[in-house]
Design an enzyme around this catalytic site. Structure first.
Site, PDB file in Angstrom:
ATOM      1  N   CYS A 107       0.872  -1.159   0.000  1.00 56.16           N
ATOM      2  CA  CYS A 107       0.000   0.000   0.000  1.00 56.16           C
ATOM      3  C   CYS A 107       0.919   1.221   0.000  1.00 56.16           C
ATOM      4  O   CYS A 107       2.127   1.084   0.165  1.00 56.16           O
ATOM      5  CB  CYS A 107      -0.897  -0.016   1.231  1.00 56.16           C
ATOM      6  SG  CYS A 107      -2.348   1.002   1.018  1.00 56.16           S
ATOM      7  N   CYS A 150      -4.290  -1.062  -2.307  1.00 60.39           N
ATOM      8  CA  CYS A 150      -4.830   0.292  -2.424  1.00 60.39           C
ATOM      9  C   CYS A 150      -4.640   0.764  -3.850  1.00 60.39           C
ATOM     10  O   CYS A 150      -3.731   0.327  -4.536  1.00 60.39           O
ATOM     11  CB  CYS A 150      -4.208   1.245  -1.422  1.00 60.39           C
ATOM     12  SG  CYS A 150      -2.468   1.567  -1.610  1.00 60.39           S
ATOM     13  N   CYS A 188       6.497  -0.090  -9.607  1.00 57.58           N
ATOM     14  CA  CYS A 188       7.009  -0.962  -8.540  1.00 57.58           C
ATOM     15  C   CYS A 188       8.443  -1.374  -8.836  1.00 57.58           C
ATOM     16  O   CYS A 188       8.867  -1.391  -9.996  1.00 57.58           O
ATOM     17  CB  CYS A 188       6.158  -2.227  -8.433  1.00 57.58           C
ATOM     18  SG  CYS A 188       4.498  -1.955  -7.827  1.00 57.58           S
TER      19      CYS A 188
END
Length: 184
Positions: free
Chosen positions: A12, A88, A96
């Site tokens: 998140c 989320c 990422c």
């Protein structure tokens, strides 16, 4: 046949509420089969006390959590993840890190209980709703026959968990923008 243990990382943005709740639920419900971790792209540096309060009230572990960066899990020597699950909508759109071991990736859109305004009771109810939503998804996840499924099927089923009844999901509208909707 010896069953293996799977490493799961919940992501998140702040790593203070949703990902912490998910880590706590999987710690208990997946014990012996899964090792749960959580992290954030922009960790807040502290775990939300309401997340720990809800975990404790539901008889889940409340110790050992800390708000940490996802960089810890992309660094050399970090545990290799089998699954990376964003919980989320802001983290799902972020770039990422490259995860060692090429884990299965999925997104489970969960409303942020930290953003709820109102009375203490309203805020606590929001955390309980998120806990229940995550518990439902994680229950489905831990009951998947992972050892007998191929990588593609695992990924498909993991992503499908987000579409359980009542799940918040990010969908593209006609302009390509993402908007919130409720599945089911």
């Amino acid at each position: 046949m010896i069953e293996r243990t799977y490493n799961v990382l919940f992501l998140c943005t702040g790593n203070s509420a949703r990902s912490i709740l998910a880590e706590g639920i999987l710690r208990k419900d997946g014990e012996g089969h899964f090792i749960a971790y959580s992290a954030g792209s922009q960790p807040k540096g502290a775990v939300n006390p309401l997340a720990l309060k809800v975990l404790g009230a539901q008889d889940y572990p409340t110790d050992g959590y800390r708000s940490k960066s996802w960089d810890e899990f992309a660094a050399p020597g970090a545990p290799v993840m089998d699954f990376v699950i964003t919980v989320c909508d802001t983290a799902v759109g972020e770039a990422c890190p490259v995860w060692p071991g090429h884990p299965s990736l999925a997104h489970w859109g969960i409303d942020d209980p930290s953003g709820v305004e109102g009375s203490d009771v309203d805020r606590a109810k929001a955390f309980v709703r998120v806990f229940q939503s995550l518990k439902s998804r994680i229950s489905t996840f831990v009951h998947l026959p992972l050892a007998s499924l191929d990588r593609f099927t695992i990924g498909t089923r993991l992503r499908a968990i987000d579409y359980q009844e009542g799940a918040s999901t990010a969908v593209a509208d006609g302009s390509g923008q993402h908007v919130e909707s409720k599945a089911g």
